[in-house]
Design a protein around this motif. Structure first.
Motif, PDB file in Angstrom:
ATOM      1  N   VAL A   1       0.845  -1.192   0.000  1.00  0.00           N
ATOM      2  CA  VAL A   1       0.000   0.000   0.000  1.00  0.00           C
ATOM      3  C   VAL A   1       0.880   1.241   0.000  1.00  0.00           C
ATOM      4  N   CYS A   2       0.571   2.170  -0.906  1.00  0.00           N
ATOM      5  CA  CYS A   2       1.300   3.438  -0.977  1.00  0.00           C
ATOM      6  C   CYS A   2       0.314   4.586  -0.844  1.00  0.00           C
ATOM      7  N   LEU A   3       0.338   5.237   0.306  1.00  0.00           N
ATOM      8  CA  LEU A   3      -0.536   6.383   0.545  1.00  0.00           C
ATOM      9  C   LEU A   3       0.094   7.655  -0.003  1.00  0.00           C
ATOM     10  N   SER A   4      -0.769   8.535  -0.522  1.00  0.00           N
ATOM     11  CA  SER A   4      -0.295   9.791  -1.093  1.00  0.00           C
ATOM     12  C   SER A   4       0.293  10.700  -0.016  1.00  0.00           C
ATOM     13  N   GLY A   5       1.217  11.565  -0.425  1.00  0.00           N
ATOM     14  CA  GLY A   5       1.800  12.538   0.500  1.00  0.00           C
ATOM     15  C   GLY A   5       0.787  13.543   1.013  1.00  0.00           C
ATOM     16  N   SER A   6      -0.375  13.639   0.342  1.00  0.00           N
ATOM     17  CA  SER A   6      -1.420  14.565   0.789  1.00  0.00           C
ATOM     18  C   SER A   6      -2.422  13.895   1.722  1.00  0.00           C
ATOM     19  N   SER A   7      -2.201  12.627   2.035  1.00  0.00           N
ATOM     20  CA  SER A   7      -3.145  11.893   2.881  1.00  0.00           C
ATOM     21  C   SER A   7      -2.999  12.312   4.344  1.00  0.00           C
ATOM     22  N   SER A   8      -3.978  11.940   5.138  1.00  0.00           N
ATOM     23  CA  SER A   8      -3.971  12.307   6.560  1.00  0.00           C
ATOM     24  C   SER A   8      -2.812  11.676   7.318  1.00  0.00           C
ATOM     25  N   LEU A   9      -2.250  10.582   6.778  1.00  0.00           N
ATOM     26  CA  LEU A   9      -1.096   9.968   7.432  1.00  0.00           C
ATOM     27  C   LEU A   9       0.056  10.954   7.534  1.00  0.00           C
ATOM     28  N   PHE A  10       0.182  11.858   6.541  1.00  0.00           N
ATOM     29  CA  PHE A  10       1.309  12.794   6.502  1.00  0.00           C
ATOM     30  C   PHE A  10       0.915  14.220   6.878  1.00  0.00           C
ATOM     31  N   VAL A  11      -0.334  14.615   6.647  1.00  0.00           N
ATOM     32  CA  VAL A  11      -0.719  16.010   6.889  1.00  0.00           C
ATOM     33  C   VAL A  11      -1.631  16.183   8.100  1.00  0.00           C
ATOM     34  N   GLY A  12      -2.042  15.086   8.718  1.00  0.00           N
ATOM     35  CA  GLY A  12      -2.876  15.190   9.909  1.00  0.00           C
ATOM     36  C   GLY A  12      -4.354  15.000   9.622  1.00  0.00           C
ATOM     37  N   PRO A  13      -5.172  15.008  10.676  1.00  0.00           N
ATOM     38  CA  PRO A  13      -6.608  14.736  10.530  1.00  0.00           C
ATOM     39  C   PRO A  13      -7.345  15.923   9.936  1.00  0.00           C
ATOM     40  N   PRO A  14      -8.574  15.707   9.478  1.00  0.00           N
ATOM     41  CA  PRO A  14      -9.384  16.821   8.960  1.00  0.00           C
ATOM     42  C   PRO A  14      -9.791  17.739  10.101  1.00  0.00           C
ATOM     43  N   ASP A  15     -10.198  18.925   9.747  1.00  0.00           N
ATOM     44  CA  ASP A  15     -10.674  19.889  10.741  1.00  0.00           C
ATOM     45  C   ASP A  15     -12.036  20.422  10.281  1.00  0.00           C
ATOM     46  N   PRO A  16     -13.124  20.140  10.965  1.00  0.00           N
ATOM     47  CA  PRO A  16     -13.185  19.426  12.249  1.00  0.00           C
ATOM     48  C   PRO A  16     -13.140  17.920  12.056  1.00  0.00           C
ATOM     49  N   GLN A  17     -12.828  17.211  13.126  1.00  0.00           N
ATOM     50  CA  GLN A  17     -12.829  15.754  13.110  1.00  0.00           C
ATOM     51  C   GLN A  17     -14.207  15.215  13.503  1.00  0.00           C
ATOM     52  N   LYS A  18     -14.488  13.990  13.081  1.00  0.00           N
ATOM     53  CA  LYS A  18     -15.689  13.314  13.555  1.00  0.00           C
ATOM     54  C   LYS A  18     -15.459  12.890  15.003  1.00  0.00           C
ATOM     55  N   ASP A  19     -16.460  13.137  15.849  1.00  0.00           N
ATOM     56  CA  ASP A  19     -16.303  12.835  17.275  1.00  0.00           C
ATOM     57  C   ASP A  19     -15.932  11.378  17.533  1.00  0.00           C
ATOM     58  N   GLU A  20     -16.562  10.468  16.794  1.00  0.00           N
ATOM     59  CA  GLU A  20     -16.322   9.048  17.042  1.00  0.00           C
ATOM     60  C   GLU A  20     -14.902   8.626  16.698  1.00  0.00           C
TER      61      GLU A  20
END
Length: 206
Positions: free
Chosen positions: A117-136
């Motif tokens: 598996v190769c995740l993009s450099g723009s994915s949350s693995l490298f740039v962090g979670p979305p804002d806002p995050q889902k509570d769950e």
């Protein structure tokens, strides 16, 4: 004398005729008048309406997404899909469920005994979670997010592509970066060698 004899004979004939007259019918009780009405038929109980069960879509299937970490455990979520199951479909399902960006730089490659598996450099693995995050699926730091993303994809692919009698842990998952480079997370000081399947605990720490 003949006159009286004649009258006597006439009276005798009248008496005999009266004795042979039929008797008047005796009253045997009141006679019902008017049309005869049949008793009402017993009511037939109504059959309750049963709601129809909608048919399942043709070709529909359900897979399971696993969100969590190997250390803390996983929560399971159903994923409905049609057609053939693909690794990319499962990864996209995790992304839609959690709100994380899990864009792939390359299609998942499958080989003997495992998947890469190769995740993009723009994915949350490298740039962090979305804002806002889902509570769950709220993540409190970059390390928790990275471990959850990598472990969730690993577990979901292993469970999705292992037969009922198989061992999910025997399906190895490798992660790498664009350019066939080993996976590195400089912010966390973590990296994983290309020649070893992924395990969070096997990361090299700077």
């Amino acid at each position: 004398m003949k006159r009286w004899g004649y009258l006597l004979a006439m009276m005798l004939c009248v008496a005999l005729a009266g004795c042979g007259a039929p008797a008047a019918p005796q009253d045997s009780g009141p006679t019902q008048s008017g049309p005869v009405t049949a008793p009402p038929a017993a009511a037939t109980p109504e059959t309750p309406d049963v709601p129809e069960t909608p048919d399942a879509p043709a070709g529909g299937h359900t897979a399971t997404l696993y969100i969590g970490t190997k250390a803390a455990g996983f929560a399971e979520y159903p994923l409905d899909y049609e057609g053939e199951l693909a690794p990319e479909l499962l990864i996209q399902g995790i992304a839609e469920l959690t709100g994380w960006d899990l864009t792939l730089a390359q299609p998942v490659t499958s080989g003997k005994g495992g998947m890469s598996v190769c995740l993009s450099g723009s994915s949350s693995l490298f740039v962090g979670p979305p804002d806002p995050q889902k509570d769950e699926f709220h993540m409190y730091d970059a390390e928790q997010l990275a471990e959850t993303i990598l472990d969730s994809i690993q577990k979901t692919l292993q469970m999705g592509f292992t037969g009922e009698a198989g061992d999910p842990d025997a399906l190895d998952i490798w992660y790498y970066m664009e350019g066939e480079e080993p996976l590195e997370l400089p912010v966390l000081g973590l990296s994983w060698a290309l020649d070893q399947p992924y395990q969070w605990s096997s990361a090299s720490r700077e």
